[in-house]
Scaffold this active site. Structure first.
Site, mmCIF file in Angstrom:
data_model
loop_
_atom_site.group_PDB
_atom_site.id
_atom_site.type_symbol
_atom_site.label_atom_id
_atom_site.label_comp_id
_atom_site.label_asym_id
_atom_site.label_seq_id
_atom_site.Cartn_x
_atom_site.Cartn_y
_atom_site.Cartn_z
ATOM 1 N N ARG A 207 -10.276 -11.546 1.089
ATOM 2 C CA ARG A 207 -11.099 -12.557 0.432
ATOM 3 C C ARG A 207 -10.410 -13.922 0.431
ATOM 4 O O ARG A 207 -11.063 -14.956 0.456
ATOM 5 C CB ARG A 207 -11.462 -12.080 -0.985
ATOM 6 C CG ARG A 207 -10.281 -11.843 -1.874
ATOM 7 C CD ARG A 207 -10.639 -11.054 -3.126
ATOM 8 N NE ARG A 207 -10.768 -9.624 -2.872
ATOM 9 C CZ ARG A 207 -11.107 -8.728 -3.801
ATOM 10 N NH1 ARG A 207 -11.390 -9.119 -5.019
ATOM 11 N NH2 ARG A 207 -11.192 -7.453 -3.495
ATOM 12 N N LYS B 22 0.842 -1.194 0.000
ATOM 13 C CA LYS B 22 0.000 0.000 0.000
ATOM 14 C C LYS B 22 0.885 1.255 0.000
ATOM 15 O O LYS B 22 1.945 1.241 0.625
ATOM 16 C CB LYS B 22 -0.876 0.029 1.263
ATOM 17 C CG LYS B 22 -2.039 -0.936 1.237
ATOM 18 C CD LYS B 22 -2.911 -0.750 2.468
ATOM 19 C CE LYS B 22 -4.015 -1.794 2.512
ATOM 20 N NZ LYS B 22 -5.039 -1.632 1.475
#
Ligand code: BES
Ligand code: ZN
Ligand code: ZN
Length: 471
Positions: free
Chosen positions: A321, A247
């Site tokens: 996920r 990130k």
């Protein structure tokens, strides 16, 4: 600070200050209306006027409904906490708005001071809620239930707010074990060697570069004759650096909150067990830290999930996920539930779609969606439904594996993430499953409603309300 219900008329209670939640109509009937009007106070929603000489705090409300009462109570508690009064009293208007009053006081007055060497001193020690002429027994139950739910929300906030050097997957295990022993819950922990035996290749890959071993936490609340069995699944990324798809520096800040799904699930099972609801609840948490390192999982890796479905990793920052895929699969094998709900700070795209205050709700069952939307409005949480469709589903196609962990087009990212999870929900469970994307609603850096800086406890009030009303 202590909140106490007193079966008395407000005039018979002695306290330093009286809080009045009043509408513009009430203002017209007030004995000091001329004086109050001179100040410019019009009893508009969220306005306040402290009449120190009279020892009265006036807080304006638009209506006497729970949402407005909660919002005004937040204003009241903040004003009281910055004053030097030690006791305050307020009248309960009716049973329906009592939860709003309690939430406003408890949640609006919440502060996280664990890391402050000199927390601000608060003089306020007691707030008395006057029952007046209302049905004391009925009010007493509403009060106790509201306090349990508000405190469970604070419990969730506390864990979300804990710094990541302190709260890692292993300390989350310790914390869950403590909750289990405090609330007499069943507790089963799967450590990395167990996860390997379970062939959880998807979840294990995400945590591989962390110095803290990943863990699957399973807590259970089993009343004697449960009406229903519910499985709750939580994303517990104690830190999400993004992994090798790192990130940017500014987006990484706040990523301690990526465990908020797990924290919500813990708060819900705490509330349900303290409310003694006759519903069996299972909480499944994937506790993992997404880091970088020589052994980190990579874009281009192909993972074999517990279900056998192979996953092409195209972005290591779409890690939630991957964890949930295996935890959902394990939960479906372990418990035969009537409902399966998962909670995750899953996508930035959910905030783009709904704004940062609203939880994104996805799934196949219109009935559950309807009931959750109602539970949201009953409990004062914002929730909005995002629709699945077959075109978005196609975007998860992989040329090399069964599915890709990111969509090939950037739009509808919250929905494509939900559709990725859908792949791991078995056919017989499709109508039982709901996905809650709490990426925006779980954490805030600027106060709104009864939320201050940090974790909000999103999901706890709404889902507990749903479970209280489930048929
Ligand atoms: N934990 C983040 C999602 C998130 C972002 C939560 C901002 C709260 C605030 C998640 O793991 C993530 O990074 N998702 C990616 C997915 C993308 C790579 C497909 C995102 O949202 O950008
Ligand atoms: Zn991520
Ligand atoms: Zn994440």
């Amino acid at each position: 600070m202590n909140i106490e219900l007193l079966n008395k008329n407000i005039s018979d209670i002695s306290a330093d200050v009286t809080v009045l939640l009043l509408s513009s109509d009430d203002l017209e009937l007030h004995a000091d209306k001329e004086l109050i009007k001179l100040s410019g106070f019009k009893a508009e929603q969220d306005s306040k006027l402290f009449l120190h000489e009279k020892r009265i705090l006036l807080c304006g409300v638009e209506t006497k409904e729970s949402d407005d009462i909660r919002s005004a109570s937040v204003i009241a508690i903040k004003a009281l906490k910055s004053s030097n009064y030690t006791t305050a009293k307020v009248s309960i208007i009716d049973n329906d708005s009592l939860a709003g009053l309690v939430e406003g006081i408890v949640l609006g007055g919440y502060e996280y001071n664990e890391y402050k060497s000199k927390p601000k001193e608060i003089a306020l020690s007691n707030i008395f809620l006057a029952v007046n002429d209302l049905d004391a027994k009925f009010i007493g139950k509403t009060f106790n239930d509201s306090m349990i739910i508000a405190k469970a929300t604070c419990f969730t906030r506390d864990i979300v707010n804990q710094a990541p050097q302190e709260l890692n997957p292993q300390t989350m295990v310790t914390l869950a074990e403590k909750l289990a022993s405090d609330n007499s819950l069943g507790c089963n922990i799967l450590q990395e060697n167990d996860l390997e035996k379970e062939k959880m290749g998807s979840m294990l890959a995400v945590g591989r570069a962390s110095i803290h071993g990943s863990a699957l936490i399973h807590l259970s609340y089993k009343p004697a004759n449960p009406k229903k069995v519910i499985s709750l699944v939580g994303k517990g990324l104690t830190y999400d650096s993004g992994g090798l798809s790192l990130k940017p520096a500014t987006s990484m800040v706040t990523m301690k909150m990526d465990k908020a799904g797990a924290c919500a699930v813990l708060g819900i099972i705490k509330a349900v067990s303290e409310l003694k609801l006759d519903i069996e609840v299972h909480a499944f948490i994937g506790a993992v830290e997404n880091m970088i390192g020589g052994n980190a999982y990579k874009p281009d890796d192909v993972l074999v999930s517990r279900s056998g479905t192979t996953i092409e990793v195209r972005n290591t920052d779409a890690e939630g996920r991957l964890v949930l895929a295996d935890v959902l699969d394990y939960a479906q094998d372990t418990v035969s539930a009537d409902k399966i709900f998962d909670f995750a700070t899953l996508t930035g795209a959910c905030m783009v779609a709904l704004g940062q205050y609203t939880t994104g709700l996805m799934g196949h069952s219109n009935k559950i969606k309807h009931d959750i939307l109602r539970a949201g409005s009953n409990s004062g949480e914002l929730v909005g439904s995002l629709p699945f469709n077959k075109h978005l589903k196609k975007l998860l196609k992989s040329e090399i594996a069964d599915i890709s962990n990111t969509a090939s087009k950037p739009y509808g990212g919250a929905i494509t993430a939900g559709l990725f999870l859908d792949r791991f929900v078995r056919e017989e469970n499709k109508e039982k499953w709901m996905h809650f994307d709490i990426a925006g609603s779980a954490y805030t850096e600027s106060p709104w409603d009864c939320n201050g800086y940090g974790g909000t406890g999103a999901g706890v009030r709404m889902v507990t309300n749903y479970l209280q009303n489930i048929k």
